[in-house]
Design an enzyme around this catalytic site. Structure first.
Site, PDB file in Angstrom:
ATOM      1  N   LYS A  70      -1.256 -14.234  -2.983  1.00  0.00           N
ATOM      2  CA  LYS A  70      -2.240 -13.629  -2.078  1.00  0.00           C
ATOM      3  C   LYS A  70      -3.213 -14.669  -1.531  1.00  0.00           C
ATOM      4  O   LYS A  70      -3.316 -15.782  -2.027  1.00  0.00           O
ATOM      5  CB  LYS A  70      -2.944 -12.459  -2.773  1.00  0.00           C
ATOM      6  CG  LYS A  70      -1.987 -11.246  -2.815  1.00  0.00           C
ATOM      7  CD  LYS A  70      -2.607  -9.968  -3.258  1.00  0.00           C
ATOM      8  CE  LYS A  70      -1.548  -8.850  -3.178  1.00  0.00           C
ATOM      9  NZ  LYS A  70      -1.934  -7.638  -3.868  1.00  0.00           N
ATOM     10  N   ARG A 124       2.956  -8.007 -11.195  1.00  0.00           N
ATOM     11  CA  ARG A 124       3.789  -7.827  -9.994  1.00  0.00           C
ATOM     12  C   ARG A 124       3.866  -9.183  -9.279  1.00  0.00           C
ATOM     13  O   ARG A 124       2.847  -9.672  -8.785  1.00  0.00           O
ATOM     14  CB  ARG A 124       3.142  -6.766  -9.097  1.00  0.00           C
ATOM     15  CG  ARG A 124       3.908  -6.423  -7.844  1.00  0.00           C
ATOM     16  CD  ARG A 124       3.151  -5.378  -7.025  1.00  0.00           C
ATOM     17  NE  ARG A 124       3.880  -4.995  -5.845  1.00  0.00           N
ATOM     18  CZ  ARG A 124       3.843  -5.660  -4.696  1.00  0.00           C
ATOM     19  NH1 ARG A 124       3.121  -6.752  -4.582  1.00  0.00           N
ATOM     20  NH2 ARG A 124       4.544  -5.232  -3.663  1.00  0.00           N
TER      21      ARG A 124
HETATM   22  N1  HH2 Z   1       0.184  -5.607  -3.307  1.00  0.00           N
HETATM   23  C1  HH2 Z   1       0.964  -5.479  -2.223  1.00  0.00           C
HETATM   24  C2  HH2 Z   1       1.831  -4.383  -2.098  1.00  0.00           C
HETATM   25  N2  HH2 Z   1       1.905  -3.452  -3.070  1.00  0.00           N
HETATM   26  N3  HH2 Z   1       1.196  -2.620  -5.164  1.00  0.00           N
HETATM   27  C3  HH2 Z   1       0.407  -2.727  -6.245  1.00  0.00           C
HETATM   28  N4  HH2 Z   1       0.453  -1.790  -7.207  1.00  0.00           N
HETATM   29  N5  HH2 Z   1      -0.455  -3.777  -6.409  1.00  0.00           N
HETATM   30  C4  HH2 Z   1      -0.576  -4.756  -5.473  1.00  0.00           C
HETATM   31  O1  HH2 Z   1      -1.406  -5.671  -5.665  1.00  0.00           O
HETATM   32  C5  HH2 Z   1       0.239  -4.673  -4.294  1.00  0.00           C
HETATM   33  C6  HH2 Z   1       1.127  -3.574  -4.168  1.00  0.00           C
HETATM   34  C7  HH2 Z   1       0.899  -6.511  -1.143  1.00  0.00           C
HETATM   35  O2  HH2 Z   1       1.761  -7.559  -1.395  1.00  0.00           O
HETATM   36  P1  HH2 Z   1       3.257  -7.702  -0.838  1.00  0.00           P
HETATM   37  O3  HH2 Z   1       4.088  -6.527  -1.192  1.00  0.00           O
HETATM   38  O4  HH2 Z   1       3.776  -8.991  -1.337  1.00  0.00           O
HETATM   39  O5  HH2 Z   1       3.093  -7.823   0.735  1.00  0.00           O
HETATM   40  P2  HH2 Z   1       3.173  -6.791   1.943  1.00  0.00           P
HETATM   41  O6  HH2 Z   1       2.190  -5.693   1.706  1.00  0.00           O
HETATM   42  O7  HH2 Z   1       2.830  -7.638   3.142  1.00  0.00           O
HETATM   43  O8  HH2 Z   1       4.563  -6.244   2.013  1.00  0.00           O
END
Ligand code: HH2
Length: 336
Positions: free
Chosen positions: A279, A314
């Site tokens: 992040k 995660r």
């Molecule tokens: N962060 C993201 C998405 N889902 N779910 C939980 N429970 N906790 C988190 O911190 C979280 C999440 C954002 O990250 P990412 O999936 O890598 O990216 P994007 O939202 O751009 O798909």
């Protein structure tokens, strides 16, 4: 004034005689920081805790989707989106998605979190049909071909229903079940565990000017209220995972404050999920502007989480995080 209790976990083999297990897991603690808004923290003994807090802090957590919460787990991230901030566009084809899920599982992921809508800062909402189209096939092939529990990362009830039909076993909602009122009912009906995450604002605007009285306690109070709402909706309390939502309507300072005192969330009595992988604040602190180059910082935060008793990490970089955790575990607790 409300007191928030943040256990101070001990690492290594040498713990005081009166130390008690943290959430029935791999750490023990005998001291707790009692925290109040606007006041200096006070360190108290575990013996002086209110009974309900002591119970929440020490009781073993129920398994989540068959996974024992007495040890740390890696949840591998699989975004089947064209625009996720780190892996966007890489796993859009079903073949690429299953291969990534397989690689993450072989590397030690015990959950795979599939998302069909980016919730990065500035992201646009994806129509329901399109989100279903993106996640359904990969979830079906992963759950047929691999023996790994899949969680569906969505804010929408209609998407969750199709994902559960395709074999997903956990609902992960970054809006904390506030976006779609029907999502809690779907999760309750299907008797699946849920992850309730804190976010301030929606993805389009959340990073504009996030504000809190005290981010740690505001997030804690939000999660406490959502646990009450979800149990009222019929979801078993011991099937609720809580997540402070790193990067969702938070500045770098907010993220660091949450990470520093993440153990306070154990007092909610639920397993904790931490999603800090790649992040932006990692880039802000290190100069790693490109998300893919933030693996070392992400691993450092994951190790911090494990040292604070976080049950589910995660992550994008499963292999690297697993290796770091194995070494950390061997040093702290002895080679198995
Ligand atoms: N962060 C993201 C998405 N889902 N779910 C939980 N429970 N906790 C988190 O911190 C979280 C999440 C954002 O990250 P990412 O999936 O890598 O990216 P994007 O939202 O751009 O798909």
């Amino acid at each position: 004034m409300k007191t928030y209790y943040r256990p101070m976990p001990r690492l290594g083999p040498h713990v005081p005689k009166d130390a008690v297990p943290l959430a029935g897991g791999w750490l023990r603690f005998s001291d707790v920081a009692a925290l109040r808004r606007g006041q200096a923290p006070e360190v108290i003994s575990v013996r002086d805790l209110p009974t309900e807090i002591l119970d929440h802090l020490t009781a073993p957590r129920a398994p989540i989707a068959g996974c024992d919460m007495g040890r740390p787990h890696l949840m591998g991230i699989l975004n089947v989106t064209p625009d996720s901030f780190s892996d966007g566009g890489r796993f859009l084809s079903p073949d690429a998605a299953i291969e990534q899920a397989r690689a993450m599982t072989e590397a030690g992921a015990t959950f795979v979190d599939v998302g069909g809508e980016s919730t990065r800062p500035g992201a646009q909402t994806v129509p329901v049909d399109e989100e279903i189209r993106r996640v359904e096939t990969p979830i079906r092939s992963i759950t047929t071909e691999l023996r790994v529990p899949v969680s569906i990362d969505t804010r929408k009830a209609a998407v969750a229903e199709k994902a559960l039909d395709a074999g997903a076993v956990l609902v992960n909602d970054v809006s904390g079940f506030t976006y779609d009122a029907a999502l809690a009912a779907v999760s309750a009906d299907r008797k699946v565990p849920v992850c309730v995450m804190h976010a301030q604002g929606d993805p389009q605007t959340m990073q504009a000017a996030p504000r809190y009285d005290d981010v740690r306690f505001d997030v804690y109070d939000f999660l406490e209220t959502r646990i009450a709402a979800l149990t009222k909706a019929g979801i078993a309390r011991d099937q609720i995972v809580v997540d402070p939502g790193i990067g969702f309507g938070k500045t770098k300072e907010h993220n660091l404050a949450l990470l520093r005192d993440i153990a306070v969330f154990h007092a909610l009595g639920c397993p904790i999920l931490l999603g800090a992988s790649r992040k932006k604040f990692i880039g802000t602190l290190t100069g790693a502007d490109v998300a893919d180059t933030r693996m070392p910082g992400s691993v450092a935060v994951a190790l911090h989480g494990a040292a604070q008793g976080v049950q589910i990490l995660r992550v994008h970089d499963v292999l690297e995080t697993r290796q770091a955790l194995t070494l950390w575990d061997a040093v702290e607790f002895g080679d198995p």
